[in-house]
Design a protein around this motif. Structure first.
Motif, PDB file in Angstrom:
ATOM      1  N   ILE A 147       9.381   5.939  -0.271  1.00 15.06           N
ATOM      2  CA  ILE A 147       9.767   7.163  -0.958  1.00 15.06           C
ATOM      3  C   ILE A 147       9.577   6.962  -2.455  1.00 15.06           C
ATOM      4  O   ILE A 147       9.882   5.886  -2.986  1.00 15.06           O
ATOM      5  N   ARG A 148       9.038   7.962  -3.122  1.00 17.59           N
ATOM      6  CA  ARG A 148       8.822   7.848  -4.564  1.00 17.59           C
ATOM      7  C   ARG A 148      10.175   7.649  -5.263  1.00 17.59           C
ATOM      8  O   ARG A 148      11.120   8.403  -5.061  1.00 17.59           O
TER       9      ARG A 148
ATOM     10  N   GLU B 225       0.824  -1.201   0.000  1.00 25.79           N
ATOM     11  CA  GLU B 225       0.000   0.000   0.000  1.00 25.79           C
ATOM     12  C   GLU B 225       0.865   1.262   0.000  1.00 25.79           C
ATOM     13  O   GLU B 225       0.621   2.205  -0.752  1.00 25.79           O
ATOM     14  N   ALA B 226       1.904   1.295   0.839  1.00 21.83           N
ATOM     15  CA  ALA B 226       2.784   2.463   0.888  1.00 21.83           C
ATOM     16  C   ALA B 226       3.471   2.679  -0.453  1.00 21.83           C
ATOM     17  O   ALA B 226       3.586   3.820  -0.938  1.00 21.83           O
ATOM     18  N   ASN B 227       3.914   1.603  -1.092  1.00 26.28           N
ATOM     19  CA  ASN B 227       4.575   1.735  -2.391  1.00 26.28           C
ATOM     20  C   ASN B 227       3.620   2.212  -3.478  1.00 26.28           C
ATOM     21  O   ASN B 227       3.970   3.072  -4.298  1.00 26.28           O
TER      22      ASN B 227
ATOM     23  N   GLY C 154       6.683  -4.387  -4.622  1.00 28.89           N
ATOM     24  CA  GLY C 154       7.650  -4.986  -3.714  1.00 28.89           C
ATOM     25  C   GLY C 154       8.888  -4.151  -3.452  1.00 28.89           C
ATOM     26  O   GLY C 154       9.878  -4.676  -2.926  1.00 28.89           O
ATOM     27  N   ALA C 155       8.872  -2.876  -3.786  1.00 29.59           N
ATOM     28  CA  ALA C 155      10.047  -2.032  -3.543  1.00 29.59           C
ATOM     29  C   ALA C 155      10.356  -1.965  -2.053  1.00 29.59           C
ATOM     30  O   ALA C 155       9.461  -2.055  -1.210  1.00 29.59           O
TER      31      ALA C 155
END
Length: 535
Positions: free
Chosen positions: A352-353, A271-273, A281-282
């Motif tokens: 982080i983007r 969700e954060a990614n 999966g980053a």
């Protein structure tokens, strides 16, 4: 002559095959590896069992049972490897207890241990941990009644009929004889694990053997590349507890003794990614119980998902605003983001983007706290560099999927009974499902230690030979107070598993805080099956 195979449930995505002995187990393993059934994710061999993890979208237990039952086990495997001399300082905490149990003097234990030859049968528990059989049958000692929370790296130990050397600091229930300065696991070597199946080991008493170089000290986490003070990134200004880089882990590495590890709450990591346009999966930062702050040296776009930690952005001019959960937000150069103690849940995920610049080990940036594999923990003073990888468009409105539990709440987790329910009395099963279990402060990424008013009653007091333990396993030591295994759990264990938490409740299990309570709800399981195959 027929070989009896017993098939036992091991969670919603696992099957435990019980065989007659170690030789039969390794023969079955070699046969299945040579002709791997569709949908099988990994194998975890042990003393006389083989844990088979599978993808239920591709195959089923019924198909796997039929396939495995047809394997010809008549031609036994023969594995041969190298011979290693392992120096040992015999000063283990359990040396006197082992001597008393065997009816020997301490000197006799050391003499016979150094005269014996050990052979590596299989690896598991943690990367570099080798289960070794001994040509002296007298070495057969029970595990401790309750496992230690921490055993130092390099500890030489006995458990049942096996010998082993702990590669890193970890929990464990084996009897400690001494310690070696040699590294059992070192990712800088071509073969990270010093010992492999088939290798032979002879132990040397360091009181009589040549000194060993300090360079051979046990391995720890790999060093993580951080920037110098002159480079620009995210400066960690507060870390009440070390934070960790996590991604979706290292699936399929059980053959090297490496567990999957990865984010405890995989849904929140994803969700954060997605909130910042990263691949699902980053690598992101897993923050336990808040108490974490970063200051931006450059403009960045971030997102946080998971535990409901109050988040404040303090600008360089002193103004403060609240940051949203599960929505992207920006930090300008000089802005500081602070996550406080969460009101719900335990772990938050900060992405982080474009991702973080972080080295990978075995194709993953996950930090395995038990195995000490992956990036070192993040502490105050670190500077974390953005990777600036390509990112996609983001959805700016992603509400939290569900509310997470608070201290004092009671959470119900679905559990599939087995594989070792027959090691417990009927009263023990009623106790597991009928009473509340409180999450204790000893919980970690390895497992949730839970305590109940009444311990689980066993029918079997004998030692269980080490066998594969799936994610979500509820393992029960002699104390009767269970441990619910999480992402950094050992691949194998020597205490019976009464049940396994269903896959759909694993994320929830990882977010249950200390002081909350758990109730287990049994879902459908199948009865153990016995099949025969020709030897």
């Amino acid at each position: 002559m027929a070989e009896h195979l017993r098939f036992l449930p091991a969670g919603t995505e696992g099957l435990l095959v019980e065989l007659a002995d170690l030789e039969a187990t390794l023969t079955l393993l070699d046969a299945l590896q040579a002709d791997r059934p569709d949908g099988v994710l990994e194998f975890v061999p042990a003393a006389r069992t083989l844990l088979v993890r599978f993808d239920p979208l591709i195959t089923s237990r019924t198909v796997l049972i039929d396939t495995i039952a047809c394997v010809d086990l008549s031609s036994r495997s023969d594995r041969r490897g190298e011979t290693f001399d392992i120096p040992v300082t015999y000063d283990g905490e359990d040396l006197n207890d082992v001597a008393n149990h065997l009816g020997w003097s301490v000197e006799e234990v050391v003499r016979r241990h150094t005269q014996a030859t050990y052979t590596v049968a299989f690896t598991g528990f943690a990367p570099g941990f080798a289960y070794m059989t001994c040509d002296d049958p007298a070495f057969d000692v029970p595990r401790r009644q309750s496992p230690r929370v921490r055993i130092p790296a390099g500890s030489v130990a006995l458990g049942g009929k096996f010998g082993g050397i702990y590669p890193t600091d970890s929990p464990g229930g084996w009897q400690l004889l001494g310690r070696t300065p040699l590294k059992m696991w070192d990712t800088s070597r071509d073969r990270a694990a010093l010992l492999a199946p088939g290798d032979r080991v002879r132990f040397l008493d360091m009181a009589r053997a040549p000194a060993v170089s300090v360079a051979d000290a046990p391995a720890a986490f790999s060093k993580r590349a951080t920037s110098s003070r002159d480079e620009m990134g995210l400066r960690v200004t507060r870390a009440d507890r070390p934070a960790l880089f996590q991604d979706l882990g290292r699936p399929g590495q059980a053959g090297q003794g490496v567990s999957e590890s990865g984010a405890l709450d995989r849904t929140s990591l994803i969700e954060a990614n997605l909130c910042v346009g990263n691949p699902r999966g980053a690598a992101a930062i897993e923050i336990a119980y808040g108490g974490f702050a970063i200051k931006a040296d450059r403009p960045v776009t971030l997102a946080v998902a998971g535990a409901s930690s109050p988040m404040t952005i303090r600008a360089g001019d002193g103004r403060s605003v609240l940051a949203p959960l599960t929505r992207p937000f920006a930090l300008d150069a000089g802005d500081e983001l602070t996550l406080e103690f969460p009101s719900e849940g335990t772990r938050s995920y900060l992405a982080i983007r474009g991702g973080f610049h972080i080295e990978t080990i075995l194709n993953s940036a996950a930090t395995d706290t038990l195995a000490k594999v992956g990036p070192s923990p993040i502490v105050a003073g670190d500077v974390l560099l953005p990777a600036n990888e390509p990112a996609s468009a983001v959805d700016p409105c992603r509400p939290a999927a569900w509310s997470l539990p608070k201290a004092g709440d009671t959470v119900t987790l679905d559990v599939m009974l087995g594989p070792r329910t027959d090691w417990f009395t009927e009263k023990g099963l009623v106790t597991l499902l009928g009473q509340e279990w409180q999450v204790t402060a000893e919980s970690s990424r390895v497992g949730v230690r839970i305590a109940g008013a009444e311990p689980l009653e066993r029918t079997e007091s004998a030692e269980l030979q080490s066998e594969g333990t799936p994610l979500g396993a509820i393992q029960v030591p002699h104390s009767g107070q269970p441990v619910l295994f999480l992402a950094d759990h050992p691949l194998t264990g020597g205490y019976p598993v009464i049940g396994v938490v269903a896959r759909h409740h694993l994320d929830l299990a990882s977010q249950i805080p200390i002081g909350a309570n758990i109730r287990f709800n049994a879902i459908a399981a199948f009865d153990p099956l016995v099949r025969e195959t020709d030897r």
